[in-house]
Enzyme design. Structure first.
Site, PDB file in Angstrom:
ATOM      1  N   CYS A  54      50.791  41.724  46.196  1.00  0.00           N
ATOM      2  CA  CYS A  54      51.334  43.063  45.947  1.00  0.00           C
ATOM      3  C   CYS A  54      52.029  43.068  44.583  1.00  0.00           C
ATOM      4  O   CYS A  54      52.566  42.055  44.134  1.00  0.00           O
ATOM      5  CB  CYS A  54      52.326  43.450  47.043  1.00  0.00           C
ATOM      6  SG  CYS A  54      52.967  45.139  46.843  1.00  0.00           S
ATOM      7  N   HIS A  70      53.562  41.229  52.048  1.00  0.00           N
ATOM      8  CA  HIS A  70      54.987  40.909  52.244  1.00  0.00           C
ATOM      9  C   HIS A  70      55.620  41.946  53.158  1.00  0.00           C
ATOM     10  O   HIS A  70      55.262  43.123  53.114  1.00  0.00           O
ATOM     11  CB  HIS A  70      55.725  40.851  50.897  1.00  0.00           C
ATOM     12  CG  HIS A  70      55.780  42.174  50.186  1.00  0.00           C
ATOM     13  ND1 HIS A  70      56.890  42.987  50.219  1.00  0.00           N
ATOM     14  CD2 HIS A  70      54.850  42.845  49.469  1.00  0.00           C
ATOM     15  CE1 HIS A  70      56.651  44.081  49.528  1.00  0.00           C
ATOM     16  NE2 HIS A  70      55.410  44.029  49.070  1.00  0.00           N
ATOM     17  N   CYS A 111      56.888  46.098  52.702  1.00  0.00           N
ATOM     18  CA  CYS A 111      56.037  46.586  51.600  1.00  0.00           C
ATOM     19  C   CYS A 111      56.096  48.117  51.486  1.00  0.00           C
ATOM     20  O   CYS A 111      55.781  48.836  52.438  1.00  0.00           O
ATOM     21  CB  CYS A 111      54.592  46.137  51.820  1.00  0.00           C
ATOM     22  SG  CYS A 111      53.491  46.614  50.468  1.00  0.00           S
ATOM     23  N   ASP A 146      54.725  44.347  43.915  1.00  0.00           N
ATOM     24  CA  ASP A 146      56.182  44.344  44.136  1.00  0.00           C
ATOM     25  C   ASP A 146      56.868  43.243  43.306  1.00  0.00           C
ATOM     26  O   ASP A 146      56.473  42.072  43.365  1.00  0.00           O
ATOM     27  CB  ASP A 146      56.450  44.118  45.632  1.00  0.00           C
ATOM     28  CG  ASP A 146      57.892  44.437  46.002  1.00  0.00           C
ATOM     29  OD1 ASP A 146      58.809  43.839  45.412  1.00  0.00           O
ATOM     30  OD2 ASP A 146      58.102  45.284  46.893  1.00  0.00           O
ATOM     31  N   ARG A 149      59.453  41.704  43.671  1.00  0.00           N
ATOM     32  CA  ARG A 149      60.169  40.665  44.426  1.00  0.00           C
ATOM     33  C   ARG A 149      59.241  39.570  44.962  1.00  0.00           C
ATOM     34  O   ARG A 149      59.698  38.665  45.653  1.00  0.00           O
ATOM     35  CB  ARG A 149      60.935  41.312  45.594  1.00  0.00           C
ATOM     36  CG  ARG A 149      61.986  42.309  45.132  1.00  0.00           C
ATOM     37  CD  ARG A 149      62.441  43.189  46.264  1.00  0.00           C
ATOM     38  NE  ARG A 149      61.371  44.070  46.746  1.00  0.00           N
ATOM     39  CZ  ARG A 149      61.510  44.941  47.730  1.00  0.00           C
ATOM     40  NH1 ARG A 149      62.669  45.050  48.354  1.00  0.00           N
ATOM     41  NH2 ARG A 149      60.502  45.706  48.096  1.00  0.00           N
TER      42      ARG A 149
END
Ligand code: CO
Length: 213
Positions: free
Chosen positions: A42, A98, A101, A44, A46
């Site tokens: 992803c 994750h 999400c 993302d 993080r």
């Protein structure tokens, strides 16, 4: 100092530190890359592939998009996959979702978000397939985390449905395809599913190859 200037400054310090540790670090990396892994994760911020697996530059070939999707009309993902499998000859491909999400949460919502509706639609299809298992969960976050898991597993199947993976399985018995999910609360990766050349795929998705040379 502007925030982006800090990035450039940090980059200089990092490059200097690497060179001090190993004077040939960049020279060696510049000649070629031989990563053994392709990571489809992803976008993302993080979930950085190298950091959470404690790997170095050169070790993981990375493709990231919203909610770690394997969409068969996505030329970007397919190009990365083909290059990684056929040229770099990676041994493992991992789809890494994750918990928490945002893309998956948005897909469970009916709000009109414009262009990204078309991307999230693929996740809605996964939800539709597993709705009965997901809707019985009371807690909203746990519900979306369940869809995160189902989505990773579905994307692993989507990889297995590509001619790129099937051809590599037929010719070289590689790569192994993994479905992983990362927990942002504890920093740990959980294995959900693994597929390799021995796994049976629904016959309708299996391609015949006449030219395997
Ligand atoms: Co995400």
């Amino acid at each position: 100092m502007k925030s982006y200037e800090q990035l450039l400054l940090s980059n200089k310090a990092w490059a200097q530190e690497r060179k001090e540790m190993n004077p040939d670090f960049f020279k060696n990396l510049a000649t070629e890359q031989r990563p053994r892994f392709l990571w489809i994760g992803c976008s993302d911020s993080r979930v950085p592939a190298n950091e959470i697996t404690d790997t170095e530059p050169g070790e993981i070939f990375v493709h990231r998009n919203v909610a770690n999707m394997v969409v068969h009309t996505d030329l970007n993902m397919l190009s990365v996959l083909q290059y990684a499998v056929e040229v770099l000859e990676v041994e493992h491909v991992m789809v890494v979702g994750h918990y928490g999400c945002g893309g998956v949460k948005a897909a469970m919502n009916t709000q009109n978000l414009g262009l990204i509706n078309k991307w999230l639609r693929n996740i809605k299809e996964v939800y539709r397939q597993h709705r009965d298992d997901i809707d019985v969960i009371d807690d909203e976050n746990k519900r979306s985390d369940k869809l995160v898991e189902y989505n990773v597993i579905e994307q692993v199947y989507n990889l297995a449905k590509t001619s790129i993976i099937q051809k590599a399985w037929a010719k070289h018995n590689r790569p192994v395809v993994h479905g992983w999910v990362y927990g942002m609360a504890d920093g740990l990766i959980k294995e959900l599913v693994t597929m390799d050349h021995n796994d049976e795929l629904d016959p309708i998705f299996r391609f015949d190859f006449d030219d395997l040379d």
